[in-house]
Design a protein around this motif. Structure first.
Motif: not given
Ligand code: GDP
Ligand code: MG
Length: 231
Positions: A95-115
């Motif tokens: 309820x405090x951070x405006x949506x436009x100021x909240x950024x989601x960054x994915x740290x994607x450790x796997x470039x292909x499925x691990x199976x």
């Protein structure tokens, strides 16, 4: 929670979400980054929550963001439902951070499925073995490597890769592509994340660490031992 005032002069808030399986170096990479930028980056981990309710990690992240601009949410997030829980949680609880100021960054450790990725299996299994009992819930010395392997295989078999063309992954503002196959992948991943953040983030002063700074932060991160135990 202290209310933040956001305006033109106030920086955005950045939520770094890890996507991985066990032993990929999520905690080592995250602790290393927090060691490098203690004033800007804080690391929280699912493994430190006694009985993870679906909102607890998001609430902990919001608490950090009332003090610092960057939080790393360290959890495997290997299923789309877990990524969805994070986005939904922020939508409901922030309820405090405006949506436009909240950024989601994915740290994607796997470039292909691990199976079926034998190389990844060997390196992560070795790491988990060497980690021993220095983990909140996976205790290799106490419970044996067989138990740890079973837990690891469970995560691998349930893994759902990042797909930014559909919900929920389309909600990420930025993706940092990482790798977990090399001996010192966490050091390389720290460097990749800093460079990516410097390119993406305009409103934070992320200084370029020297090679010595990186090595010191990495070596210290490898010595990390949790202060909390679930068993
Ligand atoms: P997580 O399960 O993804 O959080 O993995 P951790 O960060 O706990 O790493 C598992 C184990 O491998 C720990 O004992 C780390 O110290 C070690 N480790 C992580 N990254 C590296 C790395 O790049 N090089 C080496 N040599 N060890 C690492
Ligand atoms: Mg961890």
């Amino acid at each position: 929670m202290k209310k933040l005032k956001f305006g033109k002069s106030k920086p955005n808030r950045y939520v770094l979400v890890t996507l991985a399986t066990i032993g990929c170096g999520k905690t080592t990479t995250s602790v290393g980054l927090a060691n490098l930028f203690p004033e800007l980056i804080e690391h929280i981990q699912n493994d430190n929550i006694q009985s993870p309710g679906k909102d607890k990690l998001v609430l902990a992240a919001l608490e950090v963001l009332s003090r610092k601009p960057v939080v790393i949410m360290d959890k495997n997030n290997h299923k789309t439902v877990e990524r969805k829980q994070i986005f939904d949680g922020f939508q409901r609880l922030n309820s405090t951070i405006p949506k436009s100021k909240l950024k989601f960054i994915c740290l994607n450790f796997l470039q292909k499925p691990p199976k079926g990725d034998t190389e990844l299996w060997n390196i992560t299994k070795e790491r988990v073995y060497n980690r021993g009992d220095s983990h909140q819930s996976i205790k290799v010395e106490k419970d044996g490597i067989g138990n740890a392997e079973k837990i690891m295989r469970g995560f691998i078999s349930r893994f759902q890769p990042l797909n930014t063309s559909v919900e929920p992954d389309c909600n990420f503002d930025y993706i940092v592509e990482l790798d977990a196959h090399q001996e010192n992948s966490s050091l390389e991943n720290m460097k990749k994340i800093v460079t990516a953040l410097q390119n993406y983030i305009e409103d934070l002063d992320l200084k370029t660490p020297s090679e010595t700074d990186y090595l010191k932060a990495f070596e210290k991160a490898k010595l990390y031992k949790p202060t909390f135990s679930k068993k």
